[in-house]
Write a protein that holds these residues in place. Structure first.
Motif, PDB file in Angstrom:
ATOM      1  N   GLU A 304     161.874   1.666  -5.097  1.00 45.28           N
ATOM      2  CA  GLU A 304     160.663   1.797  -5.918  1.00 45.28           C
ATOM      3  C   GLU A 304     159.795   2.975  -5.476  1.00 45.28           C
ATOM      4  O   GLU A 304     159.171   3.629  -6.305  1.00 45.28           O
ATOM      5  CB  GLU A 304     159.866   0.482  -5.902  1.00 45.28           C
ATOM      6  CG  GLU A 304     160.660  -0.626  -6.583  1.00 45.28           C
ATOM      7  CD  GLU A 304     159.820  -1.853  -6.917  1.00 45.28           C
ATOM      8  OE1 GLU A 304     158.593  -1.850  -6.660  1.00 45.28           O
ATOM      9  OE2 GLU A 304     160.404  -2.829  -7.431  1.00 45.28           O
ATOM     10  N   SER A 305     159.761   3.245  -4.172  1.00 42.72           N
ATOM     11  CA  SER A 305     158.974   4.390  -3.706  1.00 42.72           C
ATOM     12  C   SER A 305     159.591   5.690  -4.222  1.00 42.72           C
ATOM     13  O   SER A 305     158.883   6.632  -4.565  1.00 42.72           O
ATOM     14  CB  SER A 305     158.890   4.401  -2.176  1.00 42.72           C
ATOM     15  OG  SER A 305     160.183   4.472  -1.603  1.00 42.72           O
ATOM     16  N   GLY A 306     160.931   5.736  -4.282  1.00 45.88           N
ATOM     17  CA  GLY A 306     161.617   6.918  -4.817  1.00 45.88           C
ATOM     18  C   GLY A 306     161.183   7.215  -6.243  1.00 45.88           C
ATOM     19  O   GLY A 306     160.961   8.370  -6.608  1.00 45.88           O
ATOM     20  N   LYS A 307     161.030   6.148  -7.033  1.00 43.48           N
ATOM     21  CA  LYS A 307     160.594   6.335  -8.425  1.00 43.48           C
ATOM     22  C   LYS A 307     159.186   6.911  -8.508  1.00 43.48           C
ATOM     23  O   LYS A 307     158.815   7.536  -9.488  1.00 43.48           O
ATOM     24  CB  LYS A 307     160.636   4.984  -9.167  1.00 43.48           C
ATOM     25  CG  LYS A 307     162.049   4.588  -9.597  1.00 43.48           C
ATOM     26  CD  LYS A 307     162.025   3.280 -10.391  1.00 43.48           C
ATOM     27  CE  LYS A 307     163.356   2.543 -10.273  1.00 43.48           C
ATOM     28  NZ  LYS A 307     163.188   1.083 -10.257  1.00 43.48           N
ATOM     29  N   GLU A 308     158.387   6.679  -7.480  1.00 36.00           N
ATOM     30  CA  GLU A 308     157.013   7.207  -7.446  1.00 36.00           C
ATOM     31  C   GLU A 308     156.962   8.616  -6.849  1.00 36.00           C
ATOM     32  O   GLU A 308     155.885   9.136  -6.544  1.00 36.00           O
ATOM     33  CB  GLU A 308     156.108   6.287  -6.606  1.00 36.00           C
ATOM     34  CG  GLU A 308     155.988   4.870  -7.126  1.00 36.00           C
ATOM     35  CD  GLU A 308     155.217   4.811  -8.445  1.00 36.00           C
ATOM     36  OE1 GLU A 308     154.168   5.463  -8.550  1.00 36.00           O
ATOM     37  OE2 GLU A 308     155.692   4.122  -9.373  1.00 36.00           O
ATOM     38  N   GLY A 309     158.119   9.213  -6.620  1.00 39.18           N
ATOM     39  CA  GLY A 309     158.132  10.561  -6.040  1.00 39.18           C
ATOM     40  C   GLY A 309     157.963  10.557  -4.531  1.00 39.18           C
ATOM     41  O   GLY A 309     157.698  11.595  -3.918  1.00 39.18           O
ATOM     42  N   LEU A 310     158.080   9.382  -3.901  1.00 41.64           N
ATOM     43  CA  LEU A 310     158.021   9.303  -2.428  1.00 41.64           C
ATOM     44  C   LEU A 310     159.463   9.239  -1.911  1.00 41.64           C
ATOM     45  O   LEU A 310     160.053   8.172  -1.822  1.00 41.64           O
ATOM     46  CB  LEU A 310     157.241   8.063  -1.995  1.00 41.64           C
ATOM     47  CG  LEU A 310     155.774   8.018  -2.432  1.00 41.64           C
ATOM     48  CD1 LEU A 310     155.251   6.588  -2.454  1.00 41.64           C
ATOM     49  CD2 LEU A 310     154.914   8.879  -1.518  1.00 41.64           C
TER      50      LEU A 310
END
Lengths: 350, 350
Positions: A304-310
């Motif tokens: 989920e963090s990847g989806k936020e650009g993290l």
């Protein structure tokens, strides 16, 4: 991660390096244009770290890992015992130690392996064998998220430090070290090359079998241009050094780094949901490692963090969990964004 | 020199690699994005040179010069005599030979040093000691402008060739070689890295003292990713390979290269003013070397050509004179421009 203004500059002058009509990556390492670049990199780096005048700055092929071989091949013959001392504080420390064992007698003076490398062990100065050619530590352990807040006292044994993941992130008194080296891909520039900063009296003691390009004395004599170097990496390094000076230098960036780390650890410590991996007094300010209550949540957090650009929050395959790397180029706002995400994630899943 | 479309592509996707939100130079060498790049580079290279399936493609640190050490350290132990044979045909051939002498018994089977390296000496196949571990040649001698038009017959001794300045410029039957290696900065990509193409049965014989990252077997096992590699260089290489395939591959570029060289040598041979350096039958198609009637005119030629945007025509410091490097990325029009300049310069100064 590189600072955005540096990236933009590389892009903007990529086709035509400062009116030369050719790209930086097309110019010769023997040209006067490249001489200016490497001289500028040297000058900036020396000023940034307040390097004493009896140290040489080298740009070596192959990243820090190649220096795992170069260090013993250059330094073991310093004393007749051909012995070196290593502190085993993480995966890279272990690989460095194993490589050195191929060239001489290596003593592992301390290790934190039995507690999963979650701390930096204490080195008793009285136990440092003064017949050793050098004492090797890994300044910041990227994978586990520990760092040496105090460097060990080694007497007259030269202290050698792999600073790959913390070079230029904190004020360091270089005069206390024999050699500091660092792969350039964390706080300096692109991958594939290392900087080696070495006290002059440690040059010229290499083993006979050392490959010429691994010999620090040869590279020092030739200003790192014994052969065609990685010109692009040195060019980017000079731009990063310039950017860092513009930020106020190492003193200023260390304050920012400390603040970034403080905020992130505070968020971890104040939550029953997140568990920081490292003992409080050994925590890295570059790599912050922690776990969620279980593996399923760890995985969900990474996704989920990847989806936020993290990006790149997945812990190293050897340790798992979460690792937030907050190198020099990561702004305070990036850390704030991560903390906001963590709070929201905890609210939903806690 | 790199092909303009490749340069433009690098610039255009520099800030955001294919929608990833990060630059190519920021992504990890362990990411799936980079895996795709290195796989693509391999696939393209293998197709371009029609590589037999029993060869490995490696991306090694440190350029061709580092392989001057790696070659003897990997290959000398192949046979009990620990002997290798070298052909001395230029400056780099000499440096390779001298480095190898540090690791075993080296026989210089032929040399053209006494005639200023202006030709490629003949190798009598009957004189090739079959107890040697390998036979080393420099395919194209950049500084002097010679090349092996016919490769030597070495019987069962593996032929090892430094192809730095001619890789991918001519059709080569890789099955005739044990190892082909090349610094990437001439016909492939940026500087600081080498490609090594090695027959699988030659892996796994390295000396015990070899630095791990110089061991071809280790790098082959790890797909060249034992440590953080020079990701930028491999990325650029893949783009250059793609460009070359678009040009019709090695067969097509060789025709263009032959034509470029033919035009340039014809201009030299038809003029009483310019004196080509190399014997007709040993001439390089990558580096064309010649002299003007005297040193003053040589200098004037370099200066005035520079003003016309014809860079880097000065001969290497060890030989002087003029050297026109006409690598793959140099279009026919660039050579024509040089010839026009030469005619005009001769008219004014002849």
């Amino acid at each position: 991660m590189l600072p955005t203004p540096v990236m933009e500059r590389i892009r903007d002058e990529f086709m035509d390096y400062r009116g030369l009509g050719a790209s930086l990556i097309e110019i010769s390492h023997r040209s006067k244009e490249f001489d200016q670049i490497i001289d500028r990199a040297d000058e900036l780096f020396k000023r940034l770290v307040k390097l004493p005048s009896n140290y040489k700055v080298l740009y070596m092929h192959g990243g820090a890992r190649m220096q795992f071989s170069s260090i013993p091949m250059n330094l073991l013959p310093l004393k007749p015992a051909r012995k070196a001392i290593y502190a085993k504080t993480g995966e890279f420390a272990k690989i460095a130690l194993q490589e050195a064992e191929r060239y001489g007698q290596i003593e592992t003076i301390v290790s934190s392996e039995d507690t999963g490398f979650d701390r930096i062990p204490y080195v008793d100065p009285a136990k440092v064998d003064q017949n050793a050619s050098y004492f090797h530590i890994t300044g910041n352990n990227t994978i586990y998220g520990t760092r040496w807040h105090q460097f060990p006292q080694t007497g007259n044994v030269p202290l050698v430090c792999d600073m790959t993941s913390e070079i230029l992130s904190r004020v360091v008194d270089y005069s206390k070290f024999g050699v500091i080296y660092a792969g350039m891909q964390k706080n300096i520039g692109p991958s594939g090359m290392a900087m080696v900063i070495i006290r002059e009296d440690l040059l010229g003691h290499a083993m006979e079998s050392i490959p010429t390009l691994l010999d620090f004395a040869v590279m020092a004599k030739d200003h790192s241009l014994t052969n065609t170097t990685n010109t692009f990496a040195i060019y980017v390094a000079a731009l990063v050094f310039e950017w860092l000076e513009g930020q106020g230098g190492v003193e200023a960036i260390e304050k920012v780094n400390n603040e970034k780390a403080r905020l992130l650890y505070e968020a971890l410590d104040n939550s029953p949901f997140y568990k920081p991996y490292v003992h409080r007094e050994h925590r890295s300010i570059m790599n912050v490692t922690f776990n969620l209550p279980n593996e399923t949540l760890n995985d969900k957090f990474v996704k989920e963090s990847g989806k936020e650009g993290l990006y790149a929050l997945k812990g190293h395959r050897s340790v798992g969990g979460i690792r937030a790397s907050i190198y020099n180029a990561m702004p305070l706002a990036g850390v704030q964004k991560l903390i906001d995400f963590m709070k929201e994630f905890e609210r939903k899943n806690g």
